[in-house]
Write an enzyme that holds these catalytic residues in place. Structure first.
Site, PDB file in Angstrom:
ATOM      1  N   PHE A   1       0.814  -1.228   0.000  1.00  0.00           N
ATOM      2  CA  PHE A   1       0.000   0.000   0.000  1.00  0.00           C
ATOM      3  C   PHE A   1       0.849   1.281   0.000  1.00  0.00           C
ATOM      4  O   PHE A   1       0.792   2.103  -0.925  1.00  0.00           O
ATOM      5  CB  PHE A   1      -0.932  -0.061   1.218  1.00  0.00           C
ATOM      6  CG  PHE A   1      -1.521   1.232   1.662  1.00  0.00           C
ATOM      7  CD1 PHE A   1      -2.115   2.110   0.757  1.00  0.00           C
ATOM      8  CD2 PHE A   1      -1.504   1.579   3.017  1.00  0.00           C
ATOM      9  CE1 PHE A   1      -2.679   3.317   1.198  1.00  0.00           C
ATOM     10  CE2 PHE A   1      -2.062   2.770   3.459  1.00  0.00           C
ATOM     11  CZ  PHE A   1      -2.644   3.643   2.541  1.00  0.00           C
TER      12      PHE A   1
ATOM     13  N   GLU B   1       5.345  -7.640   7.188  1.00  0.00           N
ATOM     14  CA  GLU B   1       3.997  -8.130   7.443  1.00  0.00           C
ATOM     15  C   GLU B   1       3.369  -7.033   8.284  1.00  0.00           C
ATOM     16  O   GLU B   1       3.960  -6.612   9.296  1.00  0.00           O
ATOM     17  CB  GLU B   1       4.039  -9.456   8.196  1.00  0.00           C
ATOM     18  CG  GLU B   1       4.522 -10.617   7.360  1.00  0.00           C
ATOM     19  CD  GLU B   1       3.561 -11.002   6.245  1.00  0.00           C
ATOM     20  OE1 GLU B   1       2.346 -10.741   6.377  1.00  0.00           O
ATOM     21  OE2 GLU B   1       4.029 -11.566   5.238  1.00  0.00           O
ATOM     22  N   SER B   2       2.169  -6.566   7.891  1.00  0.00           N
ATOM     23  CA  SER B   2       1.696  -5.305   8.476  1.00  0.00           C
ATOM     24  C   SER B   2       0.331  -5.368   9.159  1.00  0.00           C
ATOM     25  O   SER B   2      -0.127  -4.356   9.664  1.00  0.00           O
ATOM     26  CB  SER B   2       1.648  -4.248   7.362  1.00  0.00           C
ATOM     27  OG  SER B   2       0.609  -4.544   6.450  1.00  0.00           O
TER      28      SER B   2
ATOM     29  N   THR C   1       6.200   2.346  12.839  1.00  0.00           N
ATOM     30  CA  THR C   1       4.825   2.651  13.208  1.00  0.00           C
ATOM     31  C   THR C   1       4.754   3.260  14.609  1.00  0.00           C
ATOM     32  O   THR C   1       5.642   3.023  15.440  1.00  0.00           O
ATOM     33  CB  THR C   1       3.991   1.346  13.168  1.00  0.00           C
ATOM     34  OG1 THR C   1       2.764   1.544  13.852  1.00  0.00           O
ATOM     35  CG2 THR C   1       4.709   0.185  13.865  1.00  0.00           C
ATOM     36  N   ASP C   2       3.679   3.978  14.877  1.00  0.00           N
ATOM     37  CA  ASP C   2       3.452   4.493  16.239  1.00  0.00           C
ATOM     38  C   ASP C   2       3.031   3.370  17.196  1.00  0.00           C
ATOM     39  O   ASP C   2       3.032   3.556  18.414  1.00  0.00           O
ATOM     40  CB  ASP C   2       2.392   5.610  16.226  1.00  0.00           C
ATOM     41  CG  ASP C   2       1.027   5.178  15.703  1.00  0.00           C
ATOM     42  OD1 ASP C   2       0.896   4.032  15.207  1.00  0.00           O
ATOM     43  OD2 ASP C   2       0.082   5.982  15.778  1.00  0.00           O
ATOM     44  N   GLU C   3       2.691   2.191  16.632  1.00  0.00           N
ATOM     45  CA  GLU C   3       2.198   1.107  17.493  1.00  0.00           C
ATOM     46  C   GLU C   3       3.289   0.587  18.433  1.00  0.00           C
ATOM     47  O   GLU C   3       2.993  -0.072  19.425  1.00  0.00           O
ATOM     48  CB  GLU C   3       1.595  -0.019  16.647  1.00  0.00           C
ATOM     49  CG  GLU C   3       0.494   0.518  15.748  1.00  0.00           C
ATOM     50  CD  GLU C   3      -0.395  -0.530  15.097  1.00  0.00           C
ATOM     51  OE1 GLU C   3      -0.475  -1.650  15.606  1.00  0.00           O
ATOM     52  OE2 GLU C   3      -1.006  -0.198  14.065  1.00  0.00           O
TER      53      GLU C   3
ATOM     54  N   TYR D   1       2.703  -7.965  15.950  1.00  0.00           N
ATOM     55  CA  TYR D   1       3.108  -7.006  14.902  1.00  0.00           C
ATOM     56  C   TYR D   1       3.939  -5.879  15.491  1.00  0.00           C
ATOM     57  O   TYR D   1       5.072  -5.619  15.059  1.00  0.00           O
ATOM     58  CB  TYR D   1       1.867  -6.438  14.191  1.00  0.00           C
ATOM     59  CG  TYR D   1       2.174  -5.185  13.379  1.00  0.00           C
ATOM     60  CD1 TYR D   1       3.000  -5.237  12.261  1.00  0.00           C
ATOM     61  CD2 TYR D   1       1.641  -3.938  13.754  1.00  0.00           C
ATOM     62  CE1 TYR D   1       3.297  -4.081  11.525  1.00  0.00           C
ATOM     63  CE2 TYR D   1       1.932  -2.789  13.022  1.00  0.00           C
ATOM     64  CZ  TYR D   1       2.760  -2.866  11.908  1.00  0.00           C
ATOM     65  OH  TYR D   1       3.053  -1.726  11.194  1.00  0.00           O
TER      66      TYR D   1
ATOM     67  N   LYS E   1       7.973  -4.869  15.006  1.00  0.00           N
ATOM     68  CA  LYS E   1       8.425  -3.563  14.493  1.00  0.00           C
ATOM     69  C   LYS E   1       9.338  -2.886  15.524  1.00  0.00           C
ATOM     70  O   LYS E   1      10.353  -2.292  15.164  1.00  0.00           O
ATOM     71  CB  LYS E   1       7.233  -2.657  14.153  1.00  0.00           C
ATOM     72  CG  LYS E   1       6.378  -3.118  12.983  1.00  0.00           C
ATOM     73  CD  LYS E   1       7.100  -3.128  11.653  1.00  0.00           C
ATOM     74  CE  LYS E   1       7.422  -1.756  11.124  1.00  0.00           C
ATOM     75  NZ  LYS E   1       7.970  -1.837   9.726  1.00  0.00           N
TER      76      LYS E   1
ATOM     77  N   ASN F   1     -13.170   4.584  15.883  1.00  0.00           N
ATOM     78  CA  ASN F   1     -13.439   3.713  14.735  1.00  0.00           C
ATOM     79  C   ASN F   1     -14.880   3.841  14.249  1.00  0.00           C
ATOM     80  O   ASN F   1     -15.138   3.884  13.037  1.00  0.00           O
ATOM     81  CB  ASN F   1     -13.156   2.254  15.107  1.00  0.00           C
ATOM     82  CG  ASN F   1     -11.675   1.992  15.291  1.00  0.00           C
ATOM     83  OD1 ASN F   1     -10.830   2.749  14.797  1.00  0.00           O
ATOM     84  ND2 ASN F   1     -11.339   0.931  16.013  1.00  0.00           N
TER      85      ASN F   1
ATOM     86  N   HIS G   1      -6.338  -5.270  22.178  1.00  0.00           N
ATOM     87  CA  HIS G   1      -6.637  -4.156  21.261  1.00  0.00           C
ATOM     88  C   HIS G   1      -6.226  -2.815  21.876  1.00  0.00           C
ATOM     89  O   HIS G   1      -6.839  -2.367  22.852  1.00  0.00           O
ATOM     90  CB  HIS G   1      -8.144  -4.172  20.970  1.00  0.00           C
ATOM     91  CG  HIS G   1      -8.572  -3.325  19.824  1.00  0.00           C
ATOM     92  ND1 HIS G   1      -9.878  -3.273  19.396  1.00  0.00           N
ATOM     93  CD2 HIS G   1      -7.880  -2.498  19.007  1.00  0.00           C
ATOM     94  CE1 HIS G   1      -9.967  -2.463  18.379  1.00  0.00           C
ATOM     95  NE2 HIS G   1      -8.763  -1.966  18.119  1.00  0.00           N
TER      96      HIS G   1
END
Ligand code: NAD
Ligand code: TYD
Length: 355
Positions: A13, A86-87, A135-137, A160, A164, A259, A296
């Site tokens: 993407f 892998e995202s 990523t910010d994750e 994930y 990262k 969301n 989550h």
């Protein structure tokens, strides 16, 4: 300044949007795209630039050290922009192994190749850059207040984000240990053209167009900080060109949304652009609350003050303008979406390269 950039994961993407931006805007940059073409890699997305004179595609795995080193010398790579990963968080929960392999070992393989090629004696490496796209994750989950800054402690919660975070640490270690000229960017959630319809926005768009249920995890109150993909790509170019070696830059657009808000906005936009459902009901009626994702993260929000002050980058798109462009793109490119949904996009390698 002329560059030869190895883009990893350029058929994903963000990679597709990045390759397009470079070909449009950097006339003296050569682009070498290495991509394994996993389910997330889509050659069809770059079909129109496949024969561009400044673009070279190589199908390959970033974990393949021999291939990666061969590419560094064959093309005299001086810049790496490393997207390949892998995202998808949900996939990392059901199958973490590929995340460890590509995100950690793949990054290690690239770092080793760059170290060997750029830091061996007598080599000119002043202009070399290794930009690791993260990523910010990696920062974990926020409460109701506050933002992630570059000083926030790492606290990843999913396989994930842990993979990262692990790769970020390796990249930073290569700077401190070997002096490899690295840069790291930590960006919030992206949206825009060419996103695989497993991620929230394209998944909801696709389902809403087809009149299918719209799955919202938990209570729909989790917050993400959305950034239009073109803004992210422009920020990466800025960091490559002007970032201080060894530094990390947070990238985000101050677009915090729940969301459920995002899903309802998409429904309203589609109702306005293509009309209500055949039943006459609005698309919001398709919202279905489903079992929450384990672990989550509740809220992400980026403080992008450093990149704004040091490099003068701020996003050009608001959430409204970016979402409008995104919805229009998916409506105008339904064949792209259909070929992803029916799996025929996987045949583009043979169609384009005849093997
Ligand atoms: P994506 O899943 O859409 O694309 C990943 C690409 O990498 C695919 O083309 C895939 O074929 C390729 N790839 C996977 N494994 C590979 C391997 N072993 N060797 C070579 N190629 C391989 O991902 P994306 O959303 O474009 O994200 C790109 C990068 O940006 C990732 O590193 C991700 O962590 C980071 N990021 C993404 C977001 C987001 O919202 N999407 C936000 C911040 C950071
Ligand atoms: P996603 O696009 O998977 O990105 P990330 O998990 O990396 O933030 O998900 C964005 C948010 O949307 C996240 O809070 C999970 C939620 N979500 C749903 O509610 N339903 C869905 O079908 C998906 C894919 C995600």
């Amino acid at each position: 300044m002329a560059k030869t950039v190895l883009v990893t994961g350029g058929c994903g993407f963000i990679g597709v949007n990045f390759v397009r931006l470079l070909l449009e805007s950097r006339e003296d940059w050569q682009v070498v795209n290495i991509d394994k073409l996993t389910y997330a890699g889509n050659l069809q997305s770059l079909q129109d630039v496949a024969h561009h004179p400044r673009y070279h595609f190589v199908r390959g795995d970033i974990c393949d050290g021999v291939l990666v080193e061969e590419l560094f010398s064959r093309f005299t790579i001086d810049t790496v922009v490393h997207f390949a990963a892998e995202s998808h968080v949900d996939r990392s929960i059901t199958g973490p192994a590929a995340f460890i392999q590509t995100n950690i070992l793949g990054t290690f393989t690239l770092l080793e190749a760059a170290r060997k090629q750029w830091l061996s004696e007598g080599r000119e490496n002043r202009h070399c850059r290794f930009l690791h796209v993260s990523t910010d994750e990696v920062y974990g989950s926020l409460g109701d207040a506050g933002f992630f800054t570059e000083q926030t402690c790492y606290d990843p919660r999913s396989p994930y984000s842990a993979s990262k975070a692990s790769s970020d640490h390796l990249v930073r270690a290569y700077f401190h240990t070997y002096g490899l000229p690295i840069l790291i960017t930590n960006c919030s959630n992206n949206y825009g053209p060419y996103q695989f319809p497993e991620k929230l926005i394209p998944l909801i768009l696709n389902n809403a167009l087809q009149g299918k249920e719209l799955p919202v995890y938990g209570d729909g109150g989790n917050i993400r900080d959305w950034l239009y993909v073109r803004d992210h790509c422009e920020a990466i170019v800025k960091v490559v060109e002007q970032g201080r070696v060894g530094e990390a830059y947070n990238i985000g657009g101050h677009n915090e949304k729940k969301n459920l808000e995002v899903v309802e906005l998409l429904c309203d936009m589609l109702d306005a652009k293509v009309g209500m459902l055949q039943s006459g009901k609005p698309r919001k009626s398709l919202v279905t609350f489903v079992r929450d994702r384990p672990g989550h993260d509740r809220r992400y929000a980026i403080d992008a003050g450093k990149i704004a002050e040091e490099l003068g980058w701020t996003p050009k798109f608001t959430f409204e303008t970016g979402m409008d462009k995104t919805v229009d793109w998916y409506l105008d490119n339904r064949t792209w979406l259909e070929s992803v949904m029916d799996g025929s996009y996987r045949q583009y390698y043979e169609k384009m390269y005849g093997r």
